[in-house]
Design a protein around this motif. Structure first.
Motif, PDB file in Angstrom:
ATOM      1  N   HIS A  96      28.616 -29.867  60.770  1.00 58.06           N
ATOM      2  CA  HIS A  96      29.295 -29.063  59.758  1.00 58.06           C
ATOM      3  C   HIS A  96      28.646 -27.683  59.697  1.00 58.06           C
ATOM      4  O   HIS A  96      27.499 -27.505  60.107  1.00 58.06           O
TER       5      HIS A  96
ATOM      6  N   SER B 234      27.717 -26.258  57.187  1.00 57.43           N
ATOM      7  CA  SER B 234      26.654 -26.260  56.159  1.00 57.43           C
ATOM      8  C   SER B 234      25.269 -26.164  56.795  1.00 57.43           C
ATOM      9  O   SER B 234      24.296 -25.792  56.118  1.00 57.43           O
TER      10      SER B 234
ATOM     11  N   ARG C 200      31.788 -34.069  65.775  1.00 60.06           N
ATOM     12  CA  ARG C 200      31.463 -35.378  65.184  1.00 60.06           C
ATOM     13  C   ARG C 200      32.002 -36.491  66.050  1.00 60.06           C
ATOM     14  O   ARG C 200      33.111 -36.372  66.568  1.00 60.06           O
TER      15      ARG C 200
ATOM     16  N   ASP D 293      33.847 -38.859  65.730  1.00 58.98           N
ATOM     17  CA  ASP D 293      34.794 -39.309  64.728  1.00 58.98           C
ATOM     18  C   ASP D 293      35.876 -40.141  65.395  1.00 58.98           C
ATOM     19  O   ASP D 293      36.012 -40.133  66.606  1.00 58.98           O
TER      20      ASP D 293
ATOM     21  N   GLN E   7      35.217 -25.339  61.132  1.00 58.93           N
ATOM     22  CA  GLN E   7      35.075 -25.264  59.680  1.00 58.93           C
ATOM     23  C   GLN E   7      34.804 -23.829  59.259  1.00 58.93           C
ATOM     24  O   GLN E   7      34.288 -23.031  60.040  1.00 58.93           O
TER      25      GLN E   7
ATOM     26  N   GLU F 109      42.860 -34.170  53.224  1.00 58.10           N
ATOM     27  CA  GLU F 109      41.716 -33.466  52.639  1.00 58.10           C
ATOM     28  C   GLU F 109      41.512 -32.113  53.319  1.00 58.10           C
ATOM     29  O   GLU F 109      41.415 -32.052  54.536  1.00 58.10           O
ATOM     30  N   LEU F 110      41.464 -31.040  52.525  1.00 57.31           N
ATOM     31  CA  LEU F 110      41.323 -29.701  53.106  1.00 57.31           C
ATOM     32  C   LEU F 110      39.869 -29.232  53.134  1.00 57.31           C
ATOM     33  O   LEU F 110      39.418 -28.639  54.091  1.00 57.31           O
TER      34      LEU F 110
HETATM   35  C1  FA5 Z   1      31.546 -31.364  54.939  1.00 57.85           C
HETATM   36  O1  FA5 Z   1      31.510 -31.187  56.154  1.00 57.85           O
HETATM   37  C2  FA5 Z   1      30.678 -30.554  54.002  1.00 57.85           C
HETATM   38  N1  FA5 Z   1      29.708 -29.779  54.788  1.00 57.85           N
HETATM   39  C3  FA5 Z   1      31.610 -29.655  53.163  1.00 57.85           C
HETATM   40  C4  FA5 Z   1      30.872 -28.914  52.059  1.00 57.85           C
HETATM   41  C5  FA5 Z   1      30.328 -27.652  52.285  1.00 57.85           C
HETATM   42  C6  FA5 Z   1      30.737 -29.513  50.814  1.00 57.85           C
HETATM   43  C7  FA5 Z   1      29.653 -26.955  51.260  1.00 57.85           C
HETATM   44  C8  FA5 Z   1      30.053 -28.865  49.776  1.00 57.85           C
HETATM   45  C9  FA5 Z   1      29.521 -27.571  50.022  1.00 57.85           C
HETATM   46  P1  FA5 Z   1      33.479 -33.120  55.070  1.00 57.85           P
HETATM   47  O2  FA5 Z   1      32.809 -34.068  55.988  1.00 57.85           O
HETATM   48  O3  FA5 Z   1      34.319 -33.687  54.007  1.00 57.85           O
HETATM   49  O4  FA5 Z   1      32.410 -32.209  54.304  1.00 57.85           O
HETATM   50  O5  FA5 Z   1      34.325 -32.107  55.940  1.00 57.85           O
HETATM   51  C10 FA5 Z   1      34.917 -30.918  55.372  1.00 57.85           C
HETATM   52  C11 FA5 Z   1      36.325 -30.731  55.894  1.00 57.85           C
HETATM   53  O6  FA5 Z   1      36.329 -30.706  57.340  1.00 57.85           O
HETATM   54  C12 FA5 Z   1      37.237 -31.907  55.534  1.00 57.85           C
HETATM   55  O7  FA5 Z   1      37.724 -31.736  54.233  1.00 57.85           O
HETATM   56  C13 FA5 Z   1      38.309 -31.757  56.587  1.00 57.85           C
HETATM   57  O8  FA5 Z   1      39.225 -30.735  56.244  1.00 57.85           O
HETATM   58  C14 FA5 Z   1      37.561 -31.295  57.798  1.00 57.85           C
HETATM   59  N2  FA5 Z   1      37.246 -32.410  58.734  1.00 57.85           N
HETATM   60  C15 FA5 Z   1      36.315 -33.405  58.589  1.00 57.85           C
HETATM   61  N3  FA5 Z   1      36.311 -34.225  59.674  1.00 57.85           N
HETATM   62  C16 FA5 Z   1      37.256 -33.737  60.535  1.00 57.85           C
HETATM   63  C17 FA5 Z   1      37.729 -34.105  61.844  1.00 57.85           C
HETATM   64  N4  FA5 Z   1      37.220 -35.128  62.544  1.00 57.85           N
HETATM   65  N5  FA5 Z   1      38.735 -33.382  62.387  1.00 57.85           N
HETATM   66  C18 FA5 Z   1      39.243 -32.317  61.726  1.00 57.85           C
HETATM   67  N6  FA5 Z   1      38.845 -31.881  60.523  1.00 57.85           N
HETATM   68  C19 FA5 Z   1      37.867 -32.579  59.921  1.00 57.85           C
END
Ligand code: FA5
Ligand code: MG
Length: 462
Positions: free
Chosen positions: A139, A141, A164, A166, A178, A298-299
């Protein structure tokens, strides 16, 4: 798998489909002190990234994706979207930071963000490790601490590729993009909590209010989504208001855009909602979802930044927020792109559709026929089906067939009544977005997958 930031992994049951689907901060002196104690060596340590060890699990397919640099093409829908989002944030307030290399340290990706060594997202089944100390960032982050530390402005924005291990389906892909955003305030120059709150509220008042209806049944904070211990509740609420108004403005503007630019866009108003979330680096935390193609998508995730992140950045007095948004997800809705895999297409019928700075509706191109092949095998004696992780098969399939696989489905799982050995059967649909696959070609892919299953997992093919 989808990261569940709050609890452990879920095992996939025999009935589950795993789809590989396409179109689918007060005193300067404080700062000096904490800054010099930052473990910069853990942050950089770049020369050791290429060493391999027992943690290495990056595959050549993923390695190749790290070279694609989709965001450097201004006509790619992800770049068009990135530029649109950037334009919503005042440049004098938010620095645009560039981190072209996705190879980061375990410290940057996890420890700097309070993600402890037992967290599920750190496991080898979920993360691509270069070696025990370095990963492909999972990420954006991963760059929060240095961004909160280094920029001259109170805000920053980062757009970058992330990786990932995933599942694959129409909205998940092992490589995606991201956008990270962060914003801080310092109590410096203020003499009370009230003044700090007023300062934050003044900034909030400058953000245009979105016209788009966004459902928000969440509370500012509660036991399940708490404010941070030691943080004044009015400060927490002020930061939250600024965060939510900012993101609602961005998302609202973007979705208004689709309604204007795309005549085939749904006439029904889009449903967008806030829900509670959990991240080790924010509290309280939320996610935003949009109702798209019959499901909540989820966005992004966001929240009030944990003070320990600011501590590590060398500014323990600061307060603020951060968000992390999935660019593909938003781009799919904005451009009407039905499958996340298309973003990686080199087919001119995809690549040549888009123009820098312009949001245009995706024009689908024809689908070529697919061919099913089954892979049935006995697991090594003493192995239970749960020990064979679906992501292990995913990597083998991807290595062999890159993007020539539409879906992978576990269709059968049983235990032999006498020998007690376990058997699994996966059905793979081979299909290209660009041409009709020939049987000979599929046979070669099939053999290669079978060989890898044998050599990597010692299974007995049936
Ligand atoms: C995170 O990655 C956190 N770093 C987000 C964050 C940043 C929270 C700063 C708080 C403060 P998450 O794993 O939910 O969170 O991923 C964030 C977004 O990336 C998801 O909402 C989705 O839109 C996208 N995402 C996650 N996994 C995938 C994937 N395999 N393919 C495409 N998009 C994805
Ligand atoms: Mg999430």
């Amino acid at each position: 798998m989808r990261i569940n930031w709050s609890c452990g992994r879920q095992l996939v049951s025999a009935q589950d489909w795993i789809q590989i689907r396409r179109v689918r901060g007060f005193h300067a002196s404080t700062r000096q002190l904490t800054n010099s104690s930052l473990p910069r060596h853990q942050e950089a340590n770049k020369e050791n990234r290429s060493n391999t060890d027992e943690w290495t699990n990056i595959t050549s397919t993923i390695e190749r994706l790290t070279d694609r640099k989709l965001l450097s093409n201004p006509a790619h829908p992800l770049s068009i979207l990135t530029d649109i989002i950037f334009s919503k944030f005042p440049e004098q307030e938010y620095t645009r930071a560039n981190f072209p290399n996705p190879r980061v340290s375990v410290y940057e990706n996890f420890e700097s963000l309070n993600i402890t060594s037992d967290h599920v997202s750190r496991s080898k089944t979920d993360t691509y490790y270069l070696n025990k100390d370095h990963v492909l960032r999972t990420h954006t982050s991963a760059h929060q601490v240095e961004s909160f530390r280094d920029h001259p402005t109170p805000g920053f924005l980062i757009a970058a590729d992330v990786y990932r291990r995933d599942e694959i389906d129409k909205t998940h892909y092992p490589a995606f993009h991201q956008m990270e955003g962060g914003r801080w305030w310092s109590p410096q120059g203020t003499s009370s909590v009230k003044e700090l709150v007023a300062k934050i509220n003044q900034d909030t008042a400058k953000i245009p209010v979105s016209e788009i209806k966004i459902i928000d049944d969440t509370l500012p904070f509660h036991d399940g989504n708490p404010k941070q211990h030691g943080q004044h509740q009015e400060v927490c609420i002020a930061i939250t208001n600024h965060l939510k108004r900012t993101l609602e403005m961005v998302v609202g503007d973007i979705f208004e855009n689709i309604a204007l630019g795309d005549p085939s866009a749904p006439k029904e108003p889009l449903q967008i909602r806030w829900i509670d979330a959990t991240f080790p680096f924010t509290s309280p935390s939320w996610e935003m979802e949009v109702y798209w193609q019959g499901d909540w998508l989820e966005l992004f995730g966001c929240g009030v930044t944990q003070q320990r992140v600011f501590d590590r950045a060398g500014y323990p007095e600061r307060v603020g927020w951060a968000f992390g948004l999935g660019l593909e997800r938003l781009a799919m809705v904005l451009f009407g792109i039905p499958d996340i895999r298309l973003f990686w297409s080199e087919d001119p019928r995809f690549v040549e559709q888009f123009t820098p700075g312009v949001v245009s509706a995706f024009k689908p191109f024809s689908k070529y026929p697919g061919t099913y092949r089954d892979f049935a095998f006995w697991l090594k004696e003493g192995t239970i089906p749960e020990e064979f992780h679906d992501n292990d098969l995913m990597d083998i399939v991807r290595e062999a067939a890159v993007d020539l696989v539409e879906s992978v489905k576990l269709i059968d799982k049983f235990t032999h009544p006498h020998t007690k050995r376990n058997s699994l059967c996966y059905r793979v649909l081979f299909q290209s977005m660009e041409r009709t696959l020939q049987n000979d070609e599929i046979n070669v892919l099939q053999d290669s997958i079978r060989d890898s299953l044998k050599t990597k997992f010692g299974v007995e093919l049936r």
